[in-house]
Design a protein around this motif. Sequence first.
Motif, short mmCIF file in Angstrom:
data_model
loop_
_atom_site.label_atom_id
_atom_site.label_comp_id
_atom_site.label_asym_id
_atom_site.label_seq_id
_atom_site.Cartn_x
_atom_site.Cartn_y
_atom_site.Cartn_z
N ASP A 189 1.17 -1.15 -0.22
CA ASP A 189 0.02 0.15 0.28
C ASP A 189 0.93 1.22 -0.24
O ASP A 189 1.33 1.39 0.84
N ARG A 190 0.98 1.77 -0.84
CA ARG A 190 1.99 3.23 -1.51
C ARG A 190 0.62 4.29 -0.57
O ARG A 190 -0.51 5.22 -1.55
N ARG A 191 0.88 5.21 0.18
CA ARG A 191 -0.57 6.00 1.07
C ARG A 191 -0.69 6.79 0.01
O ARG A 191 -1.33 7.36 0.44
N PHE A 192 0.73 7.31 0.24
CA PHE A 192 1.05 9.25 -0.05
C PHE A 192 0.34 9.47 -1.59
O PHE A 192 0.37 10.13 -1.70
N SER A 193 0.49 8.56 -2.73
CA SER A 193 -0.26 8.61 -3.79
C SER A 193 -1.10 8.25 -3.96
O SER A 193 -1.66 8.47 -5.70
N ARG A 194 -3.14 8.29 -3.63
CA ARG A 194 -3.90 8.33 -4.14
C ARG A 194 -4.22 9.44 -4.40
O ARG A 194 -4.04 11.19 -4.61
N GLN A 210 -8.81 2.69 -0.30
CA GLN A 210 -8.03 1.98 1.19
C GLN A 210 -8.11 0.90 0.69
O GLN A 210 -9.05 0.18 1.22
N GLN A 257 2.47 -1.52 4.69
CA GLN A 257 2.91 0.72 4.21
C GLN A 257 4.13 1.11 3.79
O GLN A 257 4.69 0.44 4.22
N VAL A 258 3.70 1.53 2.16
CA VAL A 258 5.17 1.77 1.85
C VAL A 258 5.14 3.43 1.54
O VAL A 258 4.29 3.74 1.17
N ASP A 259 6.14 4.13 2.56
CA ASP A 259 6.48 5.50 2.02
C ASP A 259 6.71 5.92 0.82
O ASP A 259 8.17 6.37 1.03
N ALA A 260 6.59 5.48 -0.46
CA ALA A 260 7.64 6.32 -0.88
C ALA A 260 6.84 7.33 -2.20
O ALA A 260 5.59 7.99 -2.32
N ILE A 261 8.04 8.53 -2.49
CA ILE A 261 7.47 9.05 -3.05
C ILE A 261 8.12 10.03 -4.11
O ILE A 261 8.69 9.30 -4.86
#
Length: 181
Positions: free
Chosen positions: A134-139, A144, A151-155
């Motif tokens: 789940d790339r949560r900051f990319s929606r 959800q 959960q991965v915070d990829a930017i």
Amino acid sequence: MSQKELLSATEINIILNRLACQLIEIHNDFADTILVGIQPRGIYLAERLKQLLEKDYGIAEIALGYLDITFYRDDFRRSKVLEANQTKIDFIVEDKNVIFIDDVLFTGRSIRSALTAIQSFGRPARIELLVLIDRRFSRHLPVQPDYRGRQVDAINDEKVVVQWAENDGKDGVYLINNTSE
């Protein structure tokens, strides 16, 4: 370009077992539940989960389908020529619990496309989402997962790549940074 391993094959296996147990808690014997792997890469995760549930946890005959969303995407006309995958849903979806399965949840657009595509097969009683990453900051859309492996915070220019032994020769999840340093 740099690459960082996020999950090893062993860690993926542990996560798959946890996800299988979570599914059993909610869906018990899977009599009214269908697994649907989203083409192209969600099918490997869906097949692994089906195999685990049947062989290791003794759940009998879980329905598994593949859903191609190529022509339901909102960007298929703007990008390069896309090659469609096969949809294989040879069971009734009407009034069943459908679990969409995909490897990475990124913008949410693939899931929106899957929601539209599944309507061609009937009206499910409920739809849930299971993802490995789940790339949560990319929606781009308010989507959800009900079940998530990690959960991965990829930017920015970072990309999450999931490799499956069935397709890529080995299991692994990698964070790839495409910026030159």
